[in-house]
Design a protein around this motif. Sequence first.
Motif, PDB file in Angstrom:
ATOM      1  N   ALA A  97       0.803  -1.058   0.127  1.00 59.06           N
ATOM      2  CA  ALA A  97       0.145  -0.088   0.088  1.00 59.06           C
ATOM      3  C   ALA A  97       0.811   1.244   0.057  1.00 59.06           C
ATOM      4  N   LEU A  98       2.117   1.092   0.503  1.00 60.93           N
ATOM      5  CA  LEU A  98       2.887   2.451   0.618  1.00 60.93           C
ATOM      6  C   LEU A  98       3.213   2.755  -0.610  1.00 60.93           C
ATOM      7  N   ALA A  99       3.132   2.047  -1.730  1.00 56.04           N
ATOM      8  CA  ALA A  99       3.329   2.456  -3.129  1.00 56.04           C
ATOM      9  C   ALA A  99       2.234   3.199  -3.692  1.00 56.04           C
ATOM     10  N   ALA A 100       1.226   2.764  -3.415  1.00 53.85           N
ATOM     11  CA  ALA A 100      -0.025   3.669  -3.930  1.00 53.85           C
ATOM     12  C   ALA A 100      -0.456   4.784  -3.174  1.00 53.85           C
ATOM     13  N   GLN A 101      -0.139   4.820  -1.854  1.00 56.23           N
ATOM     14  CA  GLN A 101      -0.575   5.784  -1.015  1.00 56.23           C
ATOM     15  C   GLN A 101       0.795   6.624  -0.820  1.00 56.23           C
ATOM     16  N   LEU A 129       4.570   3.946   8.760  1.00 55.14           N
ATOM     17  CA  LEU A 129       4.389   2.273   8.138  1.00 55.14           C
ATOM     18  C   LEU A 129       3.064   1.935   9.023  1.00 55.14           C
ATOM     19  N   GLN A 130       3.022   2.053  10.195  1.00 51.31           N
ATOM     20  CA  GLN A 130       1.812   1.523  11.009  1.00 51.31           C
ATOM     21  C   GLN A 130       0.747   1.257  10.591  1.00 51.31           C
ATOM     22  N   PRO A 131      -0.075   2.236   9.794  1.00 49.17           N
ATOM     23  CA  PRO A 131      -1.232   2.182   9.477  1.00 49.17           C
ATOM     24  C   PRO A 131      -1.292   1.455   8.177  1.00 49.17           C
ATOM     25  N   LEU A 164       6.244  -4.560   9.936  1.00 49.78           N
ATOM     26  CA  LEU A 164       6.704  -3.289  10.384  1.00 49.78           C
ATOM     27  C   LEU A 164       7.732  -3.685  11.235  1.00 49.78           C
ATOM     28  N   ALA A 165       7.820  -4.767  12.024  1.00 50.94           N
ATOM     29  CA  ALA A 165       9.038  -5.225  12.950  1.00 50.94           C
ATOM     30  C   ALA A 165      10.226  -5.414  12.016  1.00 50.94           C
TER      31      ALA A 165
END
Length: 323
Positions: A43-47, A112-114, A121-122
């Motif tokens: 999702a990071l790539a899209a958001q 990153l958490q959401p 994450l860890a």
Amino acid sequence: MLRFTLALMLAAAVALVLGLSGWRRDAAPTRAAGPSAASVQAALAAQRGRAHAPAGAQDDSLRDTAVDGALTLNAAGKAVPDRAMRRLFDYFLTRLGERSPAEIRDDLRRHLQPRVGAAVLAQVLAWFDAYVALERESAALDTGSDLRADLERRRELRRRRLGATVAQAWYGEEERRLEHAIARQALLHDRRLTPAQRAVRLRELDVAYGLDADPTRTESDAVALAMRQSAQFEAQGAAPERRYAEREATFGPEAAQRLAELDQRRAQWNRRVAAYRAGRERVLADRSLDAAQRQVRLAALLAPFDARERLRIEALTRDDPGR
């Protein structure tokens, strides 16, 4: 054309030549090998949202900027340690000097958490910690006259700290290109070869490294040679006149002038470091200061340095008394 291009490229190579390269941002992410055919961008790539800006941070260097870099998840939903992840780390580390490494890590965690699960994450934060420790240690390595030896030292350090898989994913491409440039320079300066033999060997080398179609190869090789030559001049304590003459003969007057400017900046950097060390020693020796006053004075000494320079200062002074 080559000499004009080299003169321009040398300006971009200033940080590397001076040993201030700290955090480097890659031009584009590289997808992971292996299961990447089945991988999906997380999702990071899209958001590509906004970075978390700490309250009241009016001078935040990331304020109102889009997050650079991304996470890639493989088919099993696990994070892939690729170049895009390294770019994400570099983006948050731009704040180094404005915020402590622990605060920057917390910024990354909150970003990153959401978007990812606890296990992912860890793992990403563990890689971030390893990256910060590695780059800090790398910044303390001096650049010598033997570029190949320098490359091998950094290659060994990266694999020892990160493991072979992650080190290859994050640094493998730039190591390969530098290794290729070093090998080309060795062939170009091998007087045992005839021009025809040299041309054949160079073509074979390019094909072996898969770089025969790289339009920037010649310029990159010239920059690598200039860096190695500069390191040799420093080790020998060569006079400015000799440096300029040899550089002009090899690269032309524009590049020679650029390199002379780099020499001046290196000398200026060394004077700044010496002044910082002397000032820091005076502050630490001043028994009239309490802890808060001492911290204010030390912060003022660091104020003229930018984030990358502070990383280098920290590495250079790590073993100084009072650290």
